[in-house]
Each structure stands twice: as C-alpha cells, then as structure tokens.
Motif scaffolding. Structure first.
Motif, PDB file in Angstrom:
ATOM      1  N   GLY A  18      15.047  13.761  22.450  1.00  0.00           N
ATOM      2  CA  GLY A  18      15.235  14.347  21.118  1.00  0.00           C
ATOM      3  C   GLY A  18      15.738  15.781  21.210  1.00  0.00           C
ATOM      4  N   ILE A  19      15.198  16.538  22.158  1.00  0.00           N
ATOM      5  CA  ILE A  19      15.624  17.929  22.362  1.00  0.00           C
ATOM      6  C   ILE A  19      17.078  17.972  22.834  1.00  0.00           C
ATOM      7  CG2 ILE A  19      15.237  20.017  23.744  1.00  0.00           C
ATOM      8  CD1 ILE A  19      12.246  19.158  23.872  1.00  0.00           C
ATOM      9  N   MET A  20      17.448  17.051  23.747  1.00  0.00           N
ATOM     10  CA  MET A  20      18.814  17.037  24.250  1.00  0.00           C
ATOM     11  C   MET A  20      19.817  16.685  23.152  1.00  0.00           C
ATOM     12  SD  MET A  20      18.770  15.615  28.156  1.00  0.00           S
ATOM     13  CE  MET A  20      20.506  16.022  28.291  1.00  0.00           C
ATOM     14  N   VAL A  21      19.439  15.758  22.286  1.00  0.00           N
ATOM     15  CA  VAL A  21      20.309  15.410  21.157  1.00  0.00           C
ATOM     16  C   VAL A  21      20.485  16.620  20.239  1.00  0.00           C
ATOM     17  CG1 VAL A  21      20.517  14.005  19.067  1.00  0.00           C
ATOM     18  CG2 VAL A  21      19.803  12.949  21.215  1.00  0.00           C
ATOM     19  N   ALA A  22      19.389  17.335  19.990  1.00  0.00           N
ATOM     20  CA  ALA A  22      19.461  18.538  19.155  1.00  0.00           C
ATOM     21  C   ALA A  22      20.360  19.599  19.805  1.00  0.00           C
ATOM     22  CB  ALA A  22      18.049  19.101  18.930  1.00  0.00           C
ATOM     23  N   LEU A  23      20.248  19.741  21.125  1.00  0.00           N
ATOM     24  CA  LEU A  23      21.105  20.694  21.848  1.00  0.00           C
ATOM     25  C   LEU A  23      22.582  20.314  21.735  1.00  0.00           C
ATOM     26  CD1 LEU A  23      18.992  21.201  25.101  1.00  0.00           C
ATOM     27  CD2 LEU A  23      19.659  23.018  23.520  1.00  0.00           C
ATOM     28  N   MET A  24      22.875  19.022  21.918  1.00  0.00           N
ATOM     29  CA  MET A  24      24.265  18.572  21.862  1.00  0.00           C
ATOM     30  C   MET A  24      24.858  18.760  20.468  1.00  0.00           C
ATOM     31  SD  MET A  24      24.393  15.215  24.372  1.00  0.00           S
ATOM     32  CE  MET A  24      22.908  14.426  23.742  1.00  0.00           C
ATOM     33  N   ASN A  25      24.033  18.524  19.439  1.00  0.00           N
ATOM     34  CA  ASN A  25      24.504  18.738  18.067  1.00  0.00           C
ATOM     35  C   ASN A  25      24.736  20.226  17.791  1.00  0.00           C
ATOM     36  OD1 ASN A  25      24.460  16.020  17.440  1.00  0.00           O
ATOM     37  ND2 ASN A  25      22.410  16.072  16.553  1.00  0.00           N
ATOM     38  N   LYS A  26      23.783  21.050  18.250  1.00  0.00           N
ATOM     39  CA  LYS A  26      23.861  22.492  18.011  1.00  0.00           C
ATOM     40  C   LYS A  26      25.063  23.112  18.730  1.00  0.00           C
ATOM     41  CE  LYS A  26      21.572  26.083  16.203  1.00  0.00           C
ATOM     42  NZ  LYS A  26      21.227  26.156  14.772  1.00  0.00           N
ATOM     43  N   ALA A  27      25.358  22.604  19.931  1.00  0.00           N
ATOM     44  CA  ALA A  27      26.481  23.130  20.708  1.00  0.00           C
ATOM     45  C   ALA A  27      27.822  22.610  20.205  1.00  0.00           C
ATOM     46  CB  ALA A  27      26.302  22.775  22.187  1.00  0.00           C
ATOM     47  N   GLY A  28      27.780  21.634  19.307  1.00  0.00           N
ATOM     48  CA  GLY A  28      29.019  21.078  18.764  1.00  0.00           C
ATOM     49  C   GLY A  28      29.591  19.955  19.587  1.00  0.00           C
ATOM     50  N   LEU A  62      17.566  18.091  31.190  1.00  0.00           N
ATOM     51  CA  LEU A  62      17.397  19.103  30.134  1.00  0.00           C
ATOM     52  C   LEU A  62      17.645  20.505  30.694  1.00  0.00           C
ATOM     53  CD1 LEU A  62      16.518  19.984  27.280  1.00  0.00           C
ATOM     54  CD2 LEU A  62      14.144  19.903  28.086  1.00  0.00           C
ATOM     55  N   ILE A  63      17.097  20.793  31.860  1.00  0.00           N
ATOM     56  CA  ILE A  63      17.293  22.115  32.484  1.00  0.00           C
ATOM     57  C   ILE A  63      18.771  22.353  32.781  1.00  0.00           C
ATOM     58  CG2 ILE A  63      16.806  23.493  34.540  1.00  0.00           C
ATOM     59  CD1 ILE A  63      14.051  22.135  34.655  1.00  0.00           C
TER      60      ILE A  63
END
Length: 508
Positions: free
Chosen positions: A79-89, A307-308
C-alpha cells in the motif's frame, strides 16, 4: 455440533448474508458469532466460553499468528509503495504511455492478463501488483473495476496452481508428504487441473469475443463510453516518468523472489553427514528452497527491501522529497485498512470452523466416497469446492484432502491417484475463487479498488461456468484416464457457450 455439517454453517451464514446484504463486515462477524455459539454450546463453556473463544481464540489468535502478521505487513508495504508511485507521478506517466501504446479495450485487458500470468510467484503479490499497475490503464479504456478485479483474481490462484516455481507449488509439495516426490507429483497434476486451465481459456475468450454476462455486463455497459479516467495525483503527474513505476515493480518482483528463496534456506549452508563419512556443507537448490519457503516471511522481507530501494531511487531522481516519501506511509496504510479488516474477520471465521471440526467432517465425506473410484475425481472436485468456498482457504483444503487422496490410492502407478489429487487442487482454487471470505478474493478487490461484494457477485457466474464444465471434464478423466480429450471438450465447451451467449445478447 463438532465434526458434523453444523461446523460449516457459520461460514455458510456469513457468505449468504454478504451476498444478500451487500455488506461484508457485519456478515463475517455474524458468522464468527454463530461459530462461537456453536462451540460454546458443544463444550459447555457458557457465555464466558463464548466470549473467550470469539475474541481471545478467534481475533487475538488470528492476529498473533506469525504467518498472518507477515501477510498484513506485506499488504501495508505494498500500500505504501502504491502511494509512493502515485505521489511520484509514476502511475500517471504509465497511464499516459499506455494511452499511446495500448489503444483498445481488448489490448488493455490482454495486457492485464499477460502481466497476471508473468507474476506467477505468489497470488497475494499478483493481486496487488497487477491492480496497481493496470488500474490507470483499464480506467482510461472504460473497463469497470469489477472486470479488472475478475481478471486479477483469475490470473492469481489459477496461475499459481499450475506454476511449478511458486509458493503454491511449495505448499502442495509439502502437503503431499513425499519429500522430493511432492514436486514431481505437483508437475504431473498440472495437465489435469482443468479449472485453472479453463479459467485462462475463459478470460482470453471473453476478451476476444467481447462478451460479458450476468451482473458484470451491467457494470461494463455503464462504463462503455468512458475513455479518459486517471487515478494519478495531479500535483506530480507532470514530473513523473514511466521508470518511476516500472523500476519499483521490477525491484519488488526480484526482491520477493529472493526473499522467498532466503526463507527457504537457499543462502544458508546445510550440513549433510552420513555414517563414516565427512560432513559436507551444501546449499539447497532453487526447487528445494521454494519447497521449504515461508511465503509470509519471504514476501515481507522482499517488499521491505523493495520499499527502501524505491525511496532511495525517488530521492536520487528528486521525484519526491524525504518528507513526502514518509507522508506516504500512513497514506498507504489507510488504503489497506479495509482489506486488513476483512482478512482479519475471514481468518477468525476460519478459526471458528476449524474449532468445530470442519476438516474432519469433510475428510469423512471423501473417505466414504472412495468406493466410486472412476467418479471419485469429480466427487473430490465438488467437495473441495464446497470446503474452500465455506472456509475461504485453498491451502487449508489442500492440507485436508491431498493426504486423504494419497492414502486412498497408495499405488503410484494408479492414474486415478494423480487425477484425484489434481481435482482436489482445482476444486480448492475454484472454491477460493468464488468465496467472498477468501483472502485472494479480498486482495483482488483491494488491488482493483473495487467494492468487495460487487467483485464477488460479478465474478460468481463466470467462476461457476468454469466449475460446471470442469466437473464434466473430471467425469471424463476418471473414465478415460487421460487429460487430452477432457481438456479439448472443456475448451470447446467454454468457447461454444460464450459464442451462444454473445449471439443471444446481440439478438436481445
């Protein structure tokens, strides 16, 4: 009520309520409560025994299980990785790339299927990864979230159960109790796994024939005119690149494979010593490592490493600041809360049915049917479907039925032995595929960001169609002792039925 049909009633109640009320949380809890009442009445525990069994043995027990906790950690990290990918565009950039290169609705669905087939290592990993990657693409082409969830679910467990290198192959080999031969047994059973094979035929045929039926057709028609829909975060879409999504996904796949090999002892020296011989230190090979692996531990370690790497990559590319990356942690956790809650309730419900002796009751049914040798594969398929549907676990069904099949047919040369074991595996996947309390079904809903009850109700007609034709295939296989003719009959049945449905739909 222990070790009788009553042991399955709590799960049946939860499933029925979920389908009727379209509300899964209260339905699951009602099943848990009924299981607690049955158990307390059977052992004479009274009201205090009911509370202890439901909350301490049930909820606390399921959440203190190390395997379950590992899966929850894996969910949160994804879930965190998906949020990161969305946030980074990254998701938005991939959506724009896909819009240029995947120009049709058929192409978007085939890309989803292909990605699902390629990620064959583990069904949990498959569901969430395919969902996060393909959701922007399918949204742009007017494909409903319900259809996406079905495609994800159909390329998760059905693919894993016919992939020799997967966590499922390792589980089946372990349940077989034949050491090294467990893997060979799994490979021999692949051609007879009619439900998994026909499910693949089903989804490809649905795409090429452009046909839908049941409640799925309503959702597809409602989105027929949609062609431009994006989940991306507008603030970062302009600076994102396709590599911001592709690299984290590739790293995640590689690290999860390495994590599973690590948990299986691939990187640990094993000491082998025979009497009168000098001890040798050797490493396990890949197949043995997968057979010994703990999917929960492997996926958790692999996803954490990915994630790291993802955070460092975004920092180096200046796609996200460290503060923005850390802000995605609670955001990703919140996105997975519904899936975590449903999983917790489903695990607790499974604990209730286990305590009531559901496994022993089903084992008795299979043993009593052993006299109908030629028809036993079809009977086992139905029993495995029912058990997996009621308990929401295919692995639990393997653990119950595979040893029984091996004991019922001890002769390795007996063709019914392999067919029956494969029927057990296929039936378990089928029941798991249909069940609203299955963890794979829950994660497919989470990956597609689809209402869980909608996913179950739209998928059920498709899954039951494959199940009915698979049942016929197992009757033929039991009589003919080969897989070629039954599989040809099954493929022809699936395609022929869809052609008829399409003609009737066009006329209507």
């Amino acid at each position: 009520m222990i070790e009788t049909f009553w042991s399955l009633v709590p799960a049946i109640l939860a499933i029925a309520l979920a389908l009727i009320t379209k509300e899964v949380y209260s339905s699951l809890f009602a099943g848990i409560a009924l299981g607690g009442i049955f158990y307390s009445a059977s052992v004479g525990g009274g009201f205090s025994g009911f509370l202890t069994h439901v909350f301490n043995d049930g909820f606390v027990g399921s959440l203190s299980d190390s395997y379950n906790v590992g899966i929850l950690v894996f969910l949160v990290i994804l879930g965190i990785m998906v949020a990161l990918m969305n946030k980074a565009g990254g998701s938005a950039a991939f959506g724009e790339w896909a819009k240029k290169h995947i120009k049709t609705k058929v192409g978007a669905q085939l890309a989803t299927i292909l990605l699902g087939i390629l990620i064959f290592i583990d069904d949990y990993f498959n569901c969430l990864t395919v969902g996060s990657v393909m959701r922007p693409v399918t949204d742009k082409h007017g494909i409903s979230r319900e259809k996406l969830a079905y495609l994800i679910d159909s390329t998760a467990a059905p693919i894993c159960i016919i992939a020799p290198v997967s966590s499922w192959a390792a589980a089946v080999a372990g349940f077989a109790g034949e050491g090294e031969n467990g893997f060979i047994l799994f490979c021999k059973a692949i051609p007879y796994n009619f439900y998994a094979l026909l499910t693949i035929v089903m989804i490809v045929s649905l795409v090429f024939l452009k046909v839908d039926f049941g409640t799925m057709s309503k959702y597809e028609k409602a989105l027929q005119m949609m062609s431009d829909n994006s989940d991306a975060d507008d603030s970062s879409a302009s600076s994102g690149k396709v590599i911001d999504l592709i690299l984290p996904i590739v790293v995640l796949i590689v690290f999860c494979i390495v994590g599973m090999l690590y948990s299986g002892g691939f990187f640990t020296k094993m000491v082998e010593a025979e009497e009168g011989m000098v001890a040798n230190e050797t490493y396990l090979n890949i197949i043995d490592s997968f057979a010994n692996s703990d999917a929960s531990v492997g996926l958790m370690i692999g996803s954490f490493g990915a994630l790291i790497v993802t955070v460092i990559f975004y920092l180096c590319r200046r796609a996200l600041s460290f503060k923005d990356s850390m802000a995605c942690i609670p955001e990703g956790f919140k996105a997975m809360v519904p899936a975590i809650l449903i999983l917790t309730l489903a695990w607790t419900l499974k604990g209730m049915t286990d305590s009531l002796g559901a496994k022993q009751f089903v084992a008795g049914l299979v043993t009593n049917a052993a006299g109908l040798k030629s028809f036993l594969p079809a009977i086992i398929f139905v029993i495995a479907c029912g058990l997996a549907f009621a308990t929401g676990t295919s692995w639990g069904t393997f653990g119950i039925l595979i040893p029984i099949c091996i004991a019922a047919f001890p002769e390795v040369s007996d063709p019914i032995r392999i067919i029956s074991i494969s029927a057990c595996m296929a039936g378990a996947v089928c029941g798991d595929h249909c069940s609203p309390i299955s963890d794979t079904t829950i994660m497919a809903s989470a990956g597609a960001e689809c209402e869980h009850v909608n996913h179950v109700s739209t998928q059920l007609p498709y899954a039951l169609t494959c199940a009915g034709i698979s049942f016929i295939c197992y009757i033929l296989a039991g009589l003919m002792h080969n897989w070629i003719v039954p599989l040809i009959v099954g493929i022809a049945g699936i395609i022929g039925l869809l052609v008829v449905i399409k003609k009737k739909t066009v006329k209507a």
